[in-house]
Design a protein around this motif. Structure first.
Motif, PDB file in Angstrom:
ATOM      1  N   THR A  37       0.840  -1.204   0.000  1.00 54.15           N
ATOM      2  CA  THR A  37       0.000   0.000   0.000  1.00 54.15           C
ATOM      3  C   THR A  37       0.874   1.253   0.000  1.00 54.15           C
ATOM      4  N   ALA A  38       1.874   1.280   0.852  1.00 58.10           N
ATOM      5  CA  ALA A  38       2.762   2.440   0.934  1.00 58.10           C
ATOM      6  C   ALA A  38       3.520   2.642  -0.380  1.00 58.10           C
ATOM      7  N   ALA A  39       3.978   1.554  -0.997  1.00 53.85           N
ATOM      8  CA  ALA A  39       4.717   1.665  -2.257  1.00 53.85           C
ATOM      9  C   ALA A  39       3.828   2.223  -3.370  1.00 53.85           C
ATOM     10  N   MET A  40       2.604   1.715  -3.471  1.00 55.48           N
ATOM     11  CA  MET A  40       1.688   2.220  -4.510  1.00 55.48           C
ATOM     12  C   MET A  40       1.360   3.691  -4.282  1.00 55.48           C
ATOM     13  N   CYS A  41       1.107   4.045  -3.039  1.00 58.85           N
ATOM     14  CA  CYS A  41       0.783   5.443  -2.733  1.00 58.85           C
ATOM     15  C   CYS A  41       1.982   6.355  -2.975  1.00 58.85           C
ATOM     16  N   MET A  42       3.177   5.859  -2.744  1.00 61.13           N
ATOM     17  CA  MET A  42       4.380   6.659  -2.990  1.00 61.13           C
ATOM     18  C   MET A  42       4.506   6.979  -4.479  1.00 61.13           C
ATOM     19  N   VAL A  43       4.271   5.999  -5.325  1.00 59.09           N
ATOM     20  CA  VAL A  43       4.350   6.227  -6.769  1.00 59.09           C
ATOM     21  C   VAL A  43       3.295   7.248  -7.196  1.00 59.09           C
ATOM     22  N   TRP A  44       2.079   7.108  -6.701  1.00 61.48           N
ATOM     23  CA  TRP A  44       1.020   8.060  -7.031  1.00 61.48           C
ATOM     24  C   TRP A  44       1.390   9.461  -6.537  1.00 61.48           C
ATOM     25  N   ALA A  45       1.924   9.561  -5.335  1.00 56.62           N
ATOM     26  CA  ALA A  45       2.304  10.868  -4.786  1.00 56.62           C
ATOM     27  C   ALA A  45       3.415  11.511  -5.620  1.00 56.62           C
ATOM     28  N   VAL A  46       4.361  10.714  -6.084  1.00 58.34           N
ATOM     29  CA  VAL A  46       5.463  11.245  -6.891  1.00 58.34           C
ATOM     30  C   VAL A  46       4.948  11.796  -8.217  1.00 58.34           C
ATOM     31  N   MET A  53       1.849  12.727  -8.992  1.00 57.76           N
ATOM     32  CA  MET A  53       0.993  13.887  -8.745  1.00 57.76           C
ATOM     33  C   MET A  53       1.846  15.088  -8.342  1.00 57.76           C
ATOM     34  N   GLY A  54       2.912  14.846  -7.586  1.00 56.84           N
ATOM     35  CA  GLY A  54       3.829  15.915  -7.223  1.00 56.84           C
ATOM     36  C   GLY A  54       4.535  16.488  -8.436  1.00 56.84           C
ATOM     37  N   VAL A  70       4.306  13.006 -24.344  1.00 54.24           N
ATOM     38  CA  VAL A  70       3.510  12.283 -25.332  1.00 54.24           C
ATOM     39  C   VAL A  70       4.086  10.888 -25.554  1.00 54.24           C
ATOM     40  N   PHE A  71       5.403  10.797 -25.668  1.00 53.84           N
ATOM     41  CA  PHE A  71       6.062   9.500 -25.830  1.00 53.84           C
ATOM     42  C   PHE A  71       5.766   8.580 -24.645  1.00 53.84           C
ATOM     43  N   MET A  72       5.880   9.116 -23.430  1.00 57.99           N
ATOM     44  CA  MET A  72       5.645   8.305 -22.237  1.00 57.99           C
ATOM     45  C   MET A  72       4.176   7.909 -22.097  1.00 57.99           C
ATOM     46  N   ILE A  73       3.267   8.770 -22.530  1.00 52.10           N
ATOM     47  CA  ILE A  73       1.845   8.407 -22.519  1.00 52.10           C
ATOM     48  C   ILE A  73       1.625   7.223 -23.448  1.00 52.10           C
ATOM     49  N   LEU A  83       0.762   6.031 -14.527  1.00 51.64           N
ATOM     50  CA  LEU A  83       1.716   6.419 -15.570  1.00 51.64           C
ATOM     51  C   LEU A  83       1.039   7.289 -16.628  1.00 51.64           C
ATOM     52  N   VAL A  84      -0.086   6.835 -17.145  1.00 51.29           N
ATOM     53  CA  VAL A  84      -0.807   7.620 -18.151  1.00 51.29           C
ATOM     54  C   VAL A  84      -1.384   8.879 -17.517  1.00 51.29           C
ATOM     55  N   ILE A  85      -1.955   8.739 -16.331  1.00 51.43           N
ATOM     56  CA  ILE A  85      -2.549   9.892 -15.642  1.00 51.43           C
ATOM     57  C   ILE A  85      -1.476  10.940 -15.331  1.00 51.43           C
ATOM     58  N   GLY A  86      -0.353  10.502 -14.796  1.00 51.18           N
ATOM     59  CA  GLY A  86       0.709  11.429 -14.412  1.00 51.18           C
ATOM     60  C   GLY A  86       1.285  12.190 -15.588  1.00 51.18           C
ATOM     61  N   TYR A  87       1.688  11.464 -16.636  1.00 47.40           N
ATOM     62  CA  TYR A  87       2.247  12.152 -17.797  1.00 47.40           C
ATOM     63  C   TYR A  87       1.189  12.966 -18.525  1.00 47.40           C
ATOM     64  N   GLY A  88      -0.052  12.490 -18.533  1.00 42.51           N
ATOM     65  CA  GLY A  88      -1.136  13.262 -19.133  1.00 42.51           C
ATOM     66  C   GLY A  88      -1.359  14.570 -18.395  1.00 42.51           C
ATOM     67  N   LEU A  89      -1.374  14.513 -17.066  1.00 40.59           N
ATOM     68  CA  LEU A  89      -1.539  15.737 -16.276  1.00 40.59           C
ATOM     69  C   LEU A  89      -0.364  16.686 -16.458  1.00 40.59           C
ATOM     70  N   MET A  90       0.848  16.149 -16.528  1.00 36.59           N
ATOM     71  CA  MET A  90       2.008  17.015 -16.756  1.00 36.59           C
ATOM     72  C   MET A  90       1.876  17.743 -18.092  1.00 36.59           C
ATOM     73  N   LEU A  91       1.449  17.022 -19.126  1.00 38.73           N
ATOM     74  CA  LEU A  91       1.279  17.635 -20.441  1.00 38.73           C
ATOM     75  C   LEU A  91       0.168  18.685 -20.411  1.00 38.73           C
ATOM     76  N   ILE A  92      -0.934  18.356 -19.771  1.00 39.92           N
ATOM     77  CA  ILE A  92      -2.045  19.312 -19.666  1.00 39.92           C
ATOM     78  C   ILE A  92      -1.605  20.566 -18.906  1.00 39.92           C
ATOM     79  N   ARG A  93      -0.896  20.386 -17.800  1.00 45.10           N
ATOM     80  CA  ARG A  93      -0.449  21.536 -17.012  1.00 45.10           C
ATOM     81  C   ARG A  93       0.575  22.365 -17.776  1.00 45.10           C
TER      82      ARG A  93
END
Length: 179
Positions: A47-56, A58-59, A100-103, A134-144
């Motif tokens: 649980t902690a490992a998955m949340c850490m990846v999500w936090a990174v 999103m950060g 885009v490549f990472m998405i 992975l898709v959400i994170g890179y997608g949000l970075m591109l959108i931002r």
């Protein structure tokens, strides 16, 4: 409408805070279980490992939104404005292409998880769901990143993209004083 505006401004912070809270609770639960009750909780590490990846991720998106990512804005701001803009544009275009490549690569990765489901050992959940970051994170970075340029253009395209007008004025004032 107000709630959507708040969510747009604080989405990454909300997810980061939730994930970091889950990490803290998981680690605390594991410590208490081991040292007080002499048992091991198997779900806490996963649980902690998955949340850490999500936090990174999103950060990282939060840093794009706030333009806190690794960049030497002082050095770029010390360049002539037109050259500084060119440097920023090239860096951001390369970054956008990387996102885009990472998405695309992440999407292919998720397709494999969808076709061949794999469950996590401790939690027993399908790995497809936590890997969507992975898709959400890179997608949000591109959108931002795109959002930064829209806001910069809307505000008159003064200074460098992503720099607040006050920062730009302060930097140019400091440069003039040093000459």
């Amino acid at each position: 409408m107000k709630a959507l505006k708040w969510l747009e401004q604080h989405f990454e912070e909300l997810i980061c805070c939730v994930c970091l809270s889950i990490i803290a609770v998981s680690v605390f639960a594991q410590v208490v279980a081991r040292y007080v009750f002499q048992i091991a909780l198997h779900w806490t590490e996963e649980t902690a490992a998955m949340c850490m990846v999500w936090a990174v991720y999103m950060g990282a998106s939060l840093c794009v939104r706030e333009r806190f990512h690794i960049r030497i804005m002082v050095a770029v701001a010390s360049l002539p404005t037109s050259f500084g803009r060119i440097v920023i544009f090239i860096a951001d275009i390369l970054w956008a292409f990387f996102c885009v490549f990472m998405i695309r690569v992440s999407w292919d990765y998720l397709v494999i998880f969808w076709r061949f489901p794999e469950t996590s050992p401790s939690l027993g959940i399908n790995q497809f769901y936590p890997q969507t970051i992975l898709v959400i994170g890179y997608g949000l970075m591109l959108i931002r990143l795109i959002q930064t340029y829209f806001e910069w253009w809307r505000d008159g395209a003064d200074g460098l993209p992503g720099m607040l007008a006050e920062e730009w004025e302060e930097t140019t004032k400091d440069q003039e004083q040093s000459l």
